[in-house]
Design a protein around this motif. Structure first.
Motif, PDB file in Angstrom:
ATOM      1  N   MET A   1      -7.959 124.740 -31.611  1.00 35.50           N
ATOM      2  CA  MET A   1      -8.439 124.106 -30.387  1.00 35.50           C
ATOM      3  C   MET A   1      -7.283 123.736 -29.476  1.00 35.50           C
ATOM      4  O   MET A   1      -6.183 123.441 -29.934  1.00 35.50           O
ATOM      5  CB  MET A   1      -9.214 122.829 -30.727  1.00 35.50           C
ATOM      6  CG  MET A   1     -10.319 123.136 -31.708  1.00 35.50           C
ATOM      7  SD  MET A   1     -11.875 122.392 -31.367  1.00 35.50           S
ATOM      8  CE  MET A   1     -12.873 123.322 -32.521  1.00 35.50           C
ATOM      9  N   ASN A   2      -7.542 123.696 -28.215  1.00 34.63           N
ATOM     10  CA  ASN A   2      -6.551 123.377 -27.212  1.00 34.63           C
ATOM     11  C   ASN A   2      -6.099 121.915 -27.325  1.00 34.63           C
ATOM     12  O   ASN A   2      -6.909 121.006 -27.384  1.00 34.63           O
ATOM     13  CB  ASN A   2      -7.243 123.615 -25.852  1.00 34.63           C
ATOM     14  CG  ASN A   2      -6.291 123.490 -24.704  1.00 34.63           C
ATOM     15  OD1 ASN A   2      -5.265 122.822 -24.834  1.00 34.63           O
ATOM     16  ND2 ASN A   2      -6.628 124.115 -23.601  1.00 34.63           N
ATOM     17  N   ASP A   3      -4.791 121.695 -27.335  1.00 31.23           N
ATOM     18  CA  ASP A   3      -4.268 120.331 -27.489  1.00 31.23           C
ATOM     19  C   ASP A   3      -4.650 119.426 -26.330  1.00 31.23           C
ATOM     20  O   ASP A   3      -4.726 118.211 -26.476  1.00 31.23           O
ATOM     21  CB  ASP A   3      -2.737 120.367 -27.610  1.00 31.23           C
ATOM     22  CG  ASP A   3      -2.320 120.833 -28.996  1.00 31.23           C
ATOM     23  OD1 ASP A   3      -3.174 120.812 -29.890  1.00 31.23           O
ATOM     24  OD2 ASP A   3      -1.150 121.217 -29.158  1.00 31.23           O
ATOM     25  N   ALA A   4      -4.865 120.016 -25.156  1.00 27.59           N
ATOM     26  CA  ALA A   4      -5.192 119.224 -23.972  1.00 27.59           C
ATOM     27  C   ALA A   4      -6.609 118.648 -24.052  1.00 27.59           C
ATOM     28  O   ALA A   4      -6.940 117.697 -23.359  1.00 27.59           O
ATOM     29  CB  ALA A   4      -5.060 120.081 -22.715  1.00 27.59           C
ATOM     30  N   GLU A   5      -7.444 119.220 -24.916  1.00 30.91           N
ATOM     31  CA  GLU A   5      -8.811 118.726 -25.022  1.00 30.91           C
ATOM     32  C   GLU A   5      -8.840 117.436 -25.823  1.00 30.91           C
ATOM     33  O   GLU A   5      -8.161 117.305 -26.832  1.00 30.91           O
ATOM     34  CB  GLU A   5      -9.685 119.776 -25.732  1.00 30.91           C
ATOM     35  CG  GLU A   5      -9.976 120.969 -24.863  1.00 30.91           C
ATOM     36  CD  GLU A   5     -10.620 122.102 -25.657  1.00 30.91           C
ATOM     37  OE1 GLU A   5     -10.317 122.244 -26.852  1.00 30.91           O
ATOM     38  OE2 GLU A   5     -11.408 122.840 -25.057  1.00 30.91           O
ATOM     39  N   LYS A   6      -9.672 116.524 -25.362  1.00 29.83           N
ATOM     40  CA  LYS A   6      -9.842 115.273 -26.098  1.00 29.83           C
ATOM     41  C   LYS A   6     -10.790 115.505 -27.263  1.00 29.83           C
ATOM     42  O   LYS A   6     -11.774 116.218 -27.130  1.00 29.83           O
ATOM     43  CB  LYS A   6     -10.425 114.207 -25.172  1.00 29.83           C
ATOM     44  CG  LYS A   6      -9.411 113.157 -24.774  1.00 29.83           C
ATOM     45  CD  LYS A   6     -10.004 112.207 -23.772  1.00 29.83           C
ATOM     46  CE  LYS A   6     -10.363 110.882 -24.433  1.00 29.83           C
ATOM     47  NZ  LYS A   6     -10.907 109.937 -23.426  1.00 29.83           N
ATOM     48  N   THR A   7     -10.459 114.896 -28.385  1.00 27.90           N
ATOM     49  CA  THR A   7     -11.302 115.054 -29.574  1.00 27.90           C
ATOM     50  C   THR A   7     -12.285 113.899 -29.657  1.00 27.90           C
ATOM     51  O   THR A   7     -11.891 112.747 -29.539  1.00 27.90           O
ATOM     52  CB  THR A   7     -10.406 115.072 -30.828  1.00 27.90           C
ATOM     53  OG1 THR A   7      -9.571 116.222 -30.753  1.00 27.90           O
ATOM     54  CG2 THR A   7     -11.226 115.129 -32.098  1.00 27.90           C
ATOM     55  N   ILE A   8     -13.565 114.202 -29.847  1.00 20.86           N
ATOM     56  CA  ILE A   8     -14.553 113.125 -29.984  1.00 20.86           C
ATOM     57  C   ILE A   8     -14.888 112.847 -31.451  1.00 20.86           C
ATOM     58  O   ILE A   8     -15.111 111.713 -31.842  1.00 20.86           O
ATOM     59  CB  ILE A   8     -15.822 113.394 -29.129  1.00 20.86           C
ATOM     60  CG1 ILE A   8     -16.800 112.215 -29.228  1.00 20.86           C
ATOM     61  CG2 ILE A   8     -16.511 114.696 -29.495  1.00 20.86           C
ATOM     62  CD1 ILE A   8     -17.872 112.192 -28.171  1.00 20.86           C
ATOM     63  N   VAL A   9     -14.880 113.913 -32.253  1.00 22.65           N
ATOM     64  CA  VAL A   9     -15.142 113.751 -33.692  1.00 22.65           C
ATOM     65  C   VAL A   9     -14.064 114.487 -34.464  1.00 22.65           C
ATOM     66  O   VAL A   9     -13.673 115.588 -34.084  1.00 22.65           O
ATOM     67  CB  VAL A   9     -16.511 114.361 -34.092  1.00 22.65           C
ATOM     68  CG1 VAL A   9     -16.722 114.291 -35.602  1.00 22.65           C
ATOM     69  CG2 VAL A   9     -17.657 113.663 -33.388  1.00 22.65           C
ATOM     70  N   GLU A  10     -13.609 113.859 -35.527  1.00 20.61           N
ATOM     71  CA  GLU A  10     -12.635 114.554 -36.364  1.00 20.61           C
ATOM     72  C   GLU A  10     -12.934 114.312 -37.843  1.00 20.61           C
ATOM     73  O   GLU A  10     -13.177 113.173 -38.244  1.00 20.61           O
ATOM     74  CB  GLU A  10     -11.219 114.066 -36.029  1.00 20.61           C
ATOM     75  CG  GLU A  10     -10.162 114.948 -36.650  1.00 20.61           C
ATOM     76  CD  GLU A  10      -8.750 114.501 -36.327  1.00 20.61           C
ATOM     77  OE1 GLU A  10      -8.562 113.609 -35.469  1.00 20.61           O
ATOM     78  OE2 GLU A  10      -7.836 115.037 -36.974  1.00 20.61           O
ATOM     79  N   PHE A  67     -14.936 108.955 -35.200  1.00 21.83           N
ATOM     80  CA  PHE A  67     -15.729 109.095 -33.978  1.00 21.83           C
ATOM     81  C   PHE A  67     -15.005 108.330 -32.891  1.00 21.83           C
ATOM     82  O   PHE A  67     -14.772 107.130 -33.018  1.00 21.83           O
ATOM     83  CB  PHE A  67     -17.150 108.549 -34.186  1.00 21.83           C
ATOM     84  CG  PHE A  67     -18.018 108.639 -32.967  1.00 21.83           C
ATOM     85  CD1 PHE A  67     -18.401 109.881 -32.458  1.00 21.83           C
ATOM     86  CD2 PHE A  67     -18.458 107.495 -32.306  1.00 21.83           C
ATOM     87  CE1 PHE A  67     -19.204 109.970 -31.323  1.00 21.83           C
ATOM     88  CE2 PHE A  67     -19.261 107.580 -31.172  1.00 21.83           C
ATOM     89  CZ  PHE A  67     -19.639 108.824 -30.685  1.00 21.83           C
ATOM     90  N   LYS A  68     -14.576 109.037 -31.853  1.00 21.59           N
ATOM     91  CA  LYS A  68     -13.796 108.442 -30.773  1.00 21.59           C
ATOM     92  C   LYS A  68     -12.593 107.664 -31.310  1.00 21.59           C
ATOM     93  O   LYS A  68     -12.289 106.558 -30.856  1.00 21.59           O
ATOM     94  CB  LYS A  68     -14.677 107.542 -29.912  1.00 21.59           C
ATOM     95  CG  LYS A  68     -15.897 108.298 -29.370  1.00 21.59           C
ATOM     96  CD  LYS A  68     -16.641 107.507 -28.342  1.00 21.59           C
ATOM     97  CE  LYS A  68     -15.954 107.683 -27.008  1.00 21.59           C
ATOM     98  NZ  LYS A  68     -16.702 107.157 -25.887  1.00 21.59           N
ATOM     99  N   GLY A  69     -11.957 108.245 -32.316  1.00 25.38           N
ATOM    100  CA  GLY A  69     -10.733 107.668 -32.855  1.00 25.38           C
ATOM    101  C   GLY A  69     -10.942 106.595 -33.905  1.00 25.38           C
ATOM    102  O   GLY A  69      -9.976 106.107 -34.501  1.00 25.38           O
ATOM    103  N   HIS A  70     -12.202 106.195 -34.158  1.00 24.76           N
ATOM    104  CA  HIS A  70     -12.466 105.157 -35.158  1.00 24.76           C
ATOM    105  C   HIS A  70     -12.987 105.785 -36.441  1.00 24.76           C
ATOM    106  O   HIS A  70     -13.950 106.548 -36.400  1.00 24.76           O
ATOM    107  CB  HIS A  70     -13.510 104.163 -34.647  1.00 24.76           C
ATOM    108  CG  HIS A  70     -13.163 103.549 -33.330  1.00 24.76           C
ATOM    109  ND1 HIS A  70     -12.219 102.558 -33.210  1.00 24.76           N
ATOM    110  CD2 HIS A  70     -13.624 103.805 -32.075  1.00 24.76           C
ATOM    111  CE1 HIS A  70     -12.115 102.220 -31.925  1.00 24.76           C
ATOM    112  NE2 HIS A  70     -12.949 102.970 -31.222  1.00 24.76           N
ATOM    113  N   ASP A  71     -12.360 105.438 -37.550  1.00 21.71           N
ATOM    114  CA  ASP A  71     -12.842 105.962 -38.834  1.00 21.71           C
ATOM    115  C   ASP A  71     -14.115 105.213 -39.211  1.00 21.71           C
ATOM    116  O   ASP A  71     -14.102 103.994 -39.392  1.00 21.71           O
ATOM    117  CB  ASP A  71     -11.765 105.771 -39.917  1.00 21.71           C
ATOM    118  CG  ASP A  71     -12.084 106.589 -41.163  1.00 21.71           C
ATOM    119  OD1 ASP A  71     -13.271 106.952 -41.354  1.00 21.71           O
ATOM    120  OD2 ASP A  71     -11.152 106.871 -41.937  1.00 21.71           O
ATOM    121  N   ILE A  72     -15.214 105.957 -39.311  1.00 26.84           N
ATOM    122  CA  ILE A  72     -16.495 105.300 -39.586  1.00 26.84           C
ATOM    123  C   ILE A  72     -16.757 105.139 -41.085  1.00 26.84           C
ATOM    124  O   ILE A  72     -17.722 104.493 -41.461  1.00 26.84           O
ATOM    125  CB  ILE A  72     -17.687 106.060 -38.941  1.00 26.84           C
ATOM    126  CG1 ILE A  72     -17.862 107.464 -39.535  1.00 26.84           C
ATOM    127  CG2 ILE A  72     -17.537 106.139 -37.423  1.00 26.84           C
ATOM    128  CD1 ILE A  72     -19.189 108.109 -39.147  1.00 26.84           C
TER     129      ILE A  72
END
Ligand SMILES: Nc1ncnc2c1ncn2[C@@H]1O[C@H](COP(=O)(O)OP(=O)(O)O)[C@@H](O)[C@H]1O
Ligand SMILES: [Mg+2]
Length: 259
Positions: A1-10, A67-72
């Motif tokens: 994936m493109n680094d410039a894209e923001k990640t919403i879920v990881e 999700f949005k940088g928070h580990d759920i």
């Protein structure tokens, strides 16, 4: 994936076992914001399980779900519920409550989870029904609807809370090709209309290529490829190539869904 894209879920090195049965064995996947990511893989491979991990319904044996940088994964119920309100789920078989009208099925999450007034709820219901072309079904019972219509109502319910993330589990399963195309187009238009990110699980290649801005392939408990649809189409990876072509000869065999 493109680094410039923001990640919403990881998903970070996610392992998941049911008893001795390890389904996911180190899944890594980043979902770019506002993308439509199609997850491919054999049936029984763990795709629905991945969606349940993202929703926080299941917890991984180890690893992180962000999700949005928070580990759920370690979140308290209250906080997790706040996160979940930003996610919408569209189930394989619509999962409407048969004793409730379409209007009441769609109203339910708003009644339970928001402080909206009746008038505001009615407005949201009408707006979502219009988006899926089902305005006239408002006062019908689920049993009065065809499979395709129920599916549309399932889509409307999935977006009733204006989610930032919509998860679709086999959205065109059991539909005829024409209805299936309509649902594919709706998935694209709904994602755009509410500015949401979509994760779509499917094993139908035609739908997959129509919908996807990104693709990921789950095989033997891991994501073995994550790329653009174009690169998937021309992939020389034997597993990806076999899955896309539907060949019976190749590394994928019946019964190899799990390692
Ligand atoms: N709650 C559960 N308890 C035990 N096994 C489960 C549970 N949920 C799913 N499984 C098993 O995990 C595997 C993956 O299931 P699933 O995620 O539904 O696959 P897919 O959606 O890719 O078809 C299957 O072998 C299934 O039987
Ligand atoms: Mg499934």
């Amino acid at each position: 994936m493109n680094d410039a894209e923001k990640t919403i879920v990881e998903l970070r090195d996610v392992h998941l076992a049911f008893g001795d049965n390890e389904i996911l064995s180190g899944v890594n996947l980043a979902i770019p914001e506002r993308g439509r990511v199609v997850i491919l893989g054999q049936s029984g491979g763990g795709k629905s399980t991945m969606l349940r991990l993202i929703l926080g319904i299941l917890k991984p044996t180890s690893g992180g779900v962000l999700f949005k940088g928070h580990d759920i994964t370690g979140m308290k119920r209250r906080r997790l519920n706040q996160m979940r309100q930003r996610m919408g789920m569209v189930y394989q078989y619509s999962a409407l409550i048969s004793s409730l009208s379409v209007r009441d099925n769609l109203s339910l999450p708003l009644e339970e989870l928001t402080r909206k007034t009746r008038a505001e709820i009615d407005k949201a219901v009408d707006e979502k029904l219009a988006m899926v072309g089902m305005t006239e079904a408002r006062d019908k019972m689920p049993s009065e609807l065809s499979g395709g219509m129920r599916k549309r109502i399932g889509l409307a319910r999935g977006i009733i809370m204006d989610p930032q993330l919509i998860l679709y589990d086999e959205p065109s399963a059991g539909l005829d090709p024409v209805t299936s195309s309509v649902i594919n187009e709706l998935i694209i238009s709904l994602s755009d209309a509410i500015g949401a990110t979509s994760i779509i699980v499917t094993h139908e290649m035609e739908s997959a290529f129509k919908i996807a801005t990104h693709m990921a392939m789950l095989f033997q408990g891991r994501i073995i490829a994550s790329d653009t649809p174009e690169n998937f189409k021309s992939s020389t990876d034997p597993v990806v190539a076999q899955f896309i072509s539907g060949d019976t000869i190749g590394p994928i065999n019946e019964g190899t869904a799990k390692p």
